[in-house]
Scaffold this active site. Structure first.
Site, mmCIF file in Angstrom:
data_model
loop_
_atom_site.group_PDB
_atom_site.id
_atom_site.type_symbol
_atom_site.label_atom_id
_atom_site.label_comp_id
_atom_site.label_asym_id
_atom_site.label_seq_id
_atom_site.Cartn_x
_atom_site.Cartn_y
_atom_site.Cartn_z
ATOM 1 N NE ARG A 189 -4.515 -1.862 0.423
ATOM 2 C CZ ARG A 189 -3.880 -2.781 -0.300
ATOM 3 N NH1 ARG A 189 -2.973 -3.623 -0.659
ATOM 4 N NH2 ARG A 189 -5.090 -3.919 0.272
ATOM 5 C CD GLU A 208 -5.922 0.853 2.447
ATOM 6 O OE1 GLU A 208 -5.557 -0.288 2.552
ATOM 7 O OE2 GLU A 208 -6.780 1.070 1.264
ATOM 8 C CB SER A 241 -8.790 -1.627 3.762
ATOM 9 O OG SER A 241 -8.592 -2.876 3.880
HETATM 10 N N1 EPU Z 1 -10.629 -10.887 10.193
HETATM 11 C C1 EPU Z 1 -11.228 -10.957 11.579
HETATM 12 N N2 EPU Z 1 -12.145 -10.007 12.034
HETATM 13 C C2 EPU Z 1 -12.418 -8.905 10.920
HETATM 14 C C3 EPU Z 1 -12.070 -8.457 9.411
HETATM 15 C C4 EPU Z 1 -11.060 -9.671 8.995
HETATM 16 O O1 EPU Z 1 -10.725 -11.697 12.159
HETATM 17 O O2 EPU Z 1 -13.423 -7.767 10.996
HETATM 18 C C5 EPU Z 1 -9.605 -11.874 10.431
HETATM 19 C C6 EPU Z 1 -10.011 -12.637 9.130
HETATM 20 O O3 EPU Z 1 -10.917 -13.746 9.187
HETATM 21 C C7 EPU Z 1 -8.518 -13.112 8.295
HETATM 22 C C8 EPU Z 1 -7.835 -12.043 8.240
HETATM 23 O O4 EPU Z 1 -8.414 -10.875 9.250
HETATM 24 O O5 EPU Z 1 -8.140 -13.825 9.160
HETATM 25 C C9 EPU Z 1 -7.490 -11.633 6.908
HETATM 26 O O6 EPU Z 1 -9.040 -10.651 6.816
HETATM 27 P P1 EPU Z 1 -9.290 -10.616 5.231
HETATM 28 O O7 EPU Z 1 -8.997 -11.633 3.891
HETATM 29 O O8 EPU Z 1 -10.622 -9.786 4.895
HETATM 30 O O9 EPU Z 1 -8.713 -9.495 4.759
HETATM 31 P P2 EPU Z 1 -7.915 -8.412 5.187
HETATM 32 O O10 EPU Z 1 -6.293 -8.559 6.036
HETATM 33 O O11 EPU Z 1 -8.845 -7.755 5.966
HETATM 34 C C10 EPU Z 1 -6.752 -7.420 2.979
HETATM 35 C C11 EPU Z 1 -7.311 -5.863 2.314
HETATM 36 C C12 EPU Z 1 -7.892 -5.318 1.761
HETATM 37 C C13 EPU Z 1 -8.117 -6.927 0.523
HETATM 38 C C14 EPU Z 1 -8.432 -8.071 1.491
HETATM 39 C C15 EPU Z 1 -8.187 -9.300 1.105
HETATM 40 C C16 EPU Z 1 -5.503 -4.645 3.513
HETATM 41 C C17 EPU Z 1 -5.666 -2.764 4.186
HETATM 42 N N3 EPU Z 1 -6.565 -4.766 2.875
HETATM 43 O O12 EPU Z 1 -7.594 -6.780 3.415
HETATM 44 O O13 EPU Z 1 -8.057 -4.451 0.470
HETATM 45 O O14 EPU Z 1 -9.348 -6.919 -0.143
HETATM 46 O O15 EPU Z 1 -7.121 -8.431 2.071
HETATM 47 O O16 EPU Z 1 -7.146 -9.447 -0.592
HETATM 48 O O17 EPU Z 1 -4.424 -4.710 3.015
HETATM 49 C C18 EPU Z 1 -8.562 -2.130 0.749
HETATM 50 O O18 EPU Z 1 -7.394 -2.115 0.294
HETATM 51 O O19 EPU Z 1 -9.701 -0.997 0.774
HETATM 52 C C19 EPU Z 1 -8.605 -3.224 0.788
HETATM 53 C C20 EPU Z 1 -10.282 -4.197 0.610
#
Ligand code: EPU
Length: 340
Positions: A165, A335, A239
């Protein structure tokens, strides 16, 4: 000369749906349009805000300056052989429409990045990424207008200095350039990336037997729709925080108390942990305060239910940061770009 509007509402131009007025507002459809506006003495000393899809900004107040919206369009083939195609897309192209266009042509490389809000020109700024792919993986080069010299400059991958990012344009280049067009190298022979757990499960649920770029794109769209609020219905900017990269030793000590903490290894010494998990554990998921809140299905997303203010969202973000720091000793950083 493009039309310059005065005192207009920026509500339709930010996906948080925040009400804020711009002193001046103009749309540019070409680099010539943009140069013409920038040469105009009336705006020489006005502060400027360049907008793509407005999907990664938090408007803190009215904007006392000139807002310029990039609507440079066009998608063309730059070069092609039997295996690869290099496509150039205008900075003002809608990101998802561009991705769908590549999928229709059965080109591989962007399918995991389906349904990300925003524009092509904004994508390299923060090296957008999802489901195991970042744009740096398919990026070739871009052209940007230097706002001081009004010269068009080329940036290859190295000059963009991409990180998670992050890019040159968020640091040394911050506020100095407008991205005009971006070139991507896509593959005619698909290289599927389904390593991200949720994609595999979703493909299975969808009954997909044979992988294709279209099937992966459909799976990504289904996952995003199930977790992330549609800005047309609830204001948000994806995010709100970045996932923090922390020292392994800190991670190990948190893990002693919270053995279920998810993690992604970065290198020998660093681990990335999901901020969404930290925020949920700190008790924020689904919390609503007046017209703003934390999304019920993804704690990393802050939402505006209608009448929220930028300052309220910023205050909520600070409270969340403080409580995550207190509970886990981990700092999470936004972000989203705060605009004042
Ligand atoms: N999780 C929780 N609670 C929540 C949200 C997530 O426990 O409320 C846990 C999930 O269970 C999982 C982990 O966190 O184990 C990761 O969650 P998720 O796959 O939803 O991805 P993220 O890390 O929360 C990132 C990106 C997203 C992208 C997804 C998929 C960042 C800041 N965000 O989210 O990007 O779509 O991975 O690759 O890196 C964005 O940048 O706007 C965005 C949506």
């Amino acid at each position: 000369m493009p039309e310059i509007k005065e005192t207009i509402s920026l509500k339709p131009y930010n996906t948080f749906g925040l009400e804020a007025k711009a002193k001046y507002f103009a749309i540019f459809k070409s680099v010539e349009d943009l140069e013409e506006i920038l040469r105009d003495q009336r705006f020489k000393n006005e502060k400027k805000l360049f907008l793509g899809g407005g999907s990664n900004i938090l408007l803190m107040n009215d904007f006392d300056g000139l807002v310029l919206k990039n609507e440079i369009k066009g998608i063309k083939i730059v070069s092609e052989n039997s295996e690869k195609v290099v496509l150039e897309a205008g900075g003002g192209e809608n990101w998802h429409s561009f991705v769908l266009d590549t999928i229709e042509k059965n080109l591989s490389g962007l399918e995991n990045l389906s349904l990300i809000p925003g524009t092509v020109g904004a994508a390299p700024m923060q090296n957008i990424g999802a489901y195991g792919i970042e744009i740096k993986d398919v990026f070739v080069e871009l052209e940007a207008l230097n706002l001081e010299t009004l010269e068009v400059e080329r940036f290859d991958k190295e000059k963009c200095n991409f990180g998670y990012r992050e890019s040159y344009f968020k640091h040394q280049g911050n506020g100095k350039y407008v991205i005009l067009n971006v070139c991507f190298e896509l593959s005619k022979k698909p290289i599927f990336n389904v390593s991200y757990g949720a994609i595999k499960d979703t493909l299975q649920q969808m009954g997909v037997k044979k992988l294709s770029v279209k099937a992966i794109s459909d799976a990504v769209i289904a996952i995003r729709k199930s977790k992330l609020p549609d800005p047309a219905e609830i204001g948000n900017s994806g995010s709100f925080f970045k996932n923090p990269e922390i020292e392994k030793s800190i991670y190990e000590s948190v893990k002693l108390q919270y053995p279920e903490i998810p993690s992604y290894p970065i290198d020998e010494k660093t681990v990335k942990v999901p901020a969404g998990w930290l925020i949920e554990q700190a008790g924020w998921k689904g919390k609503r305060i007046g017209d703003i809140g934390v999304h019920a299905k993804q704690a990393l997303v802050l939402v505006n239910y209608g009448g929220g203010k930028g300052q309220e969202i910023a205050d909520l973000a600070s409270e969340i940061q403080a409580s995550v720091l207190e509970k886990f000793g981990i700092t999470i950083n936004p972000e989203v770009n705060f605009i004042s």
